[in-house]
Write an enzyme that holds these catalytic residues in place. Sequence first.
Site, PDB file in Angstrom:
ATOM      1  N   ASP A 134       0.845  -1.207   0.000  1.00  0.00           N
ATOM      2  CA  ASP A 134       0.000   0.000   0.000  1.00  0.00           C
ATOM      3  C   ASP A 134       0.879   1.256   0.000  1.00  0.00           C
ATOM      4  OD1 ASP A 134       0.836  -0.166   2.620  1.00  0.00           O
ATOM      5  OD2 ASP A 134      -1.172  -0.152   3.507  1.00  0.00           O
ATOM      6  N   SER A 135       2.216   1.058   0.003  1.00  0.00           N
ATOM      7  CA  SER A 135       3.138   2.177  -0.249  1.00  0.00           C
ATOM      8  C   SER A 135       2.825   2.823  -1.593  1.00  0.00           C
ATOM      9  CB  SER A 135       4.592   1.680  -0.230  1.00  0.00           C
ATOM     10  OG  SER A 135       4.758   0.567  -1.071  1.00  0.00           O
ATOM     11  N   ASP A 166      -0.968  -6.281  -0.242  1.00  0.00           N
ATOM     12  CA  ASP A 166      -1.261  -5.634   1.046  1.00  0.00           C
ATOM     13  C   ASP A 166      -2.771  -5.490   1.243  1.00  0.00           C
ATOM     14  OD1 ASP A 166       0.589  -4.916   2.948  1.00  0.00           O
ATOM     15  OD2 ASP A 166       1.244  -3.118   1.894  1.00  0.00           O
ATOM     16  N   LYS A 178      -1.007  -9.441   3.139  1.00  0.00           N
ATOM     17  CA  LYS A 178      -0.231  -8.920   4.274  1.00  0.00           C
ATOM     18  C   LYS A 178      -1.097  -7.980   5.104  1.00  0.00           C
ATOM     19  CE  LYS A 178       3.356  -5.904   3.758  1.00  0.00           C
ATOM     20  NZ  LYS A 178       2.883  -4.722   4.518  1.00  0.00           N
ATOM     21  N   GLU A 192      -1.147  -5.559   8.821  1.00  0.00           N
ATOM     22  CA  GLU A 192      -0.326  -4.909   9.853  1.00  0.00           C
ATOM     23  C   GLU A 192      -0.935  -5.133  11.231  1.00  0.00           C
ATOM     24  OE1 GLU A 192       0.417  -0.777   8.990  1.00  0.00           O
ATOM     25  OE2 GLU A 192       1.129  -1.216   6.970  1.00  0.00           O
ATOM     26  N   GLU A 211       9.494  -4.182  10.323  1.00  0.00           N
ATOM     27  CA  GLU A 211       9.905  -2.878   9.795  1.00  0.00           C
ATOM     28  C   GLU A 211      10.483  -2.000  10.898  1.00  0.00           C
ATOM     29  OE1 GLU A 211       7.126  -0.890   7.210  1.00  0.00           O
ATOM     30  OE2 GLU A 211       8.345   0.922   7.136  1.00  0.00           O
TER      31      GLU A 211
HETATM   32  O1  KIV Z   1       3.531  -1.085   1.607  1.00  0.00           O
HETATM   33  C1  KIV Z   1       4.709  -1.467   1.569  1.00  0.00           C
HETATM   34  O2  KIV Z   1       5.455  -1.233   0.617  1.00  0.00           O
HETATM   35  C2  KIV Z   1       5.213  -2.211   2.708  1.00  0.00           C
HETATM   36  C3  KIV Z   1       6.694  -2.360   2.835  1.00  0.00           C
HETATM   37  C4  KIV Z   1       7.235  -1.117   3.437  1.00  0.00           C
HETATM   38  C5  KIV Z   1       7.077  -3.568   3.603  1.00  0.00           C
HETATM   39  O3  KIV Z   1       4.462  -2.636   3.545  1.00  0.00           O
END
Ligand code: KIV
Length: 264
Positions: free
Chosen positions: A45-46, A84, A113, A115, A182
């Site tokens: 989600d970056s 994500d 993924k 968090e 992280e």
């Molecule tokens: O969203 C992302 O790119 C991430 C990485 C920083 C691990 O979660």
Amino acid sequence: MSRLNLTHIRKMKQEQNKIAMLTAYDASFAHLLEQAGVDVILVGDSLGMVVQGQESTLPVTVDEIIYHTRNVVRGSQSVFVIADMPFMSYSNHDQAITNAARLMAEGGAQMVKLEGGAVIADTVKQLTERGIPVCAHLGLLPQSVHRLGGYRVQGKDDDAAQRLIDDAKALQNAGADMVVLECIPAALAKKITQVLTIPVIGIGAGTDCDGQVLVLYDMLGLTIGKRPRFSHDFLADAGAIPAAINKYVQEVKSGSFPTIEQQF
Ligand code: KIV
């Protein structure tokens, strides 16, 4: 050509072969990463920050992750693809199952993924019991940036470090098949990597994790503003994008990235 799967990824930890992971959001980069030897692509989600220009990852939607995951899957043949789960897309079990299923069925992801620590262990259990592989994300949680009061190193004192170890164990017990750590001290990441039987991937977590991940735009020096201390501009060293990605893969595999200066 068949895709790398969880059996291969687990074996890499057992055989102490470092896992090279990068983010990507489109077919062209997915193809390049695969050609350069990247094992795992994270559709992070970056993308909210590096592709959309948002101030944080919070505005990213499930539909947007699905769109980018589809592009990455179309552009690749052999990498393992993780998607994500966006902010608040897993705040209850039904919502988590529905959204994770969409990322896999519509996006083509092989793993999702999430968090969070022990607080999401029950959600992880619900997903994994339904056949949805989960990567848990611990330490600095970008989706909680407002609560954390900024992007800061986590797990620095003894209590916080112990909480992270307990969280990691709880998530593994709940069925998680991978953990991303992280921005935590390298010594703590080493301990968690030794304690867990599942692969541990670090970002700003030192060299002793089972693998490394970086945001693609950071490691190509494209990020607007200050690059995180734990990242490195591989394009400046290598001069061309394929060579830069290949250099990253080689340095992750040999354990020469991250260096002491790139860890906490
Ligand atoms: O969203 C992302 O790119 C991430 C990485 C920083 C691990 O979660």
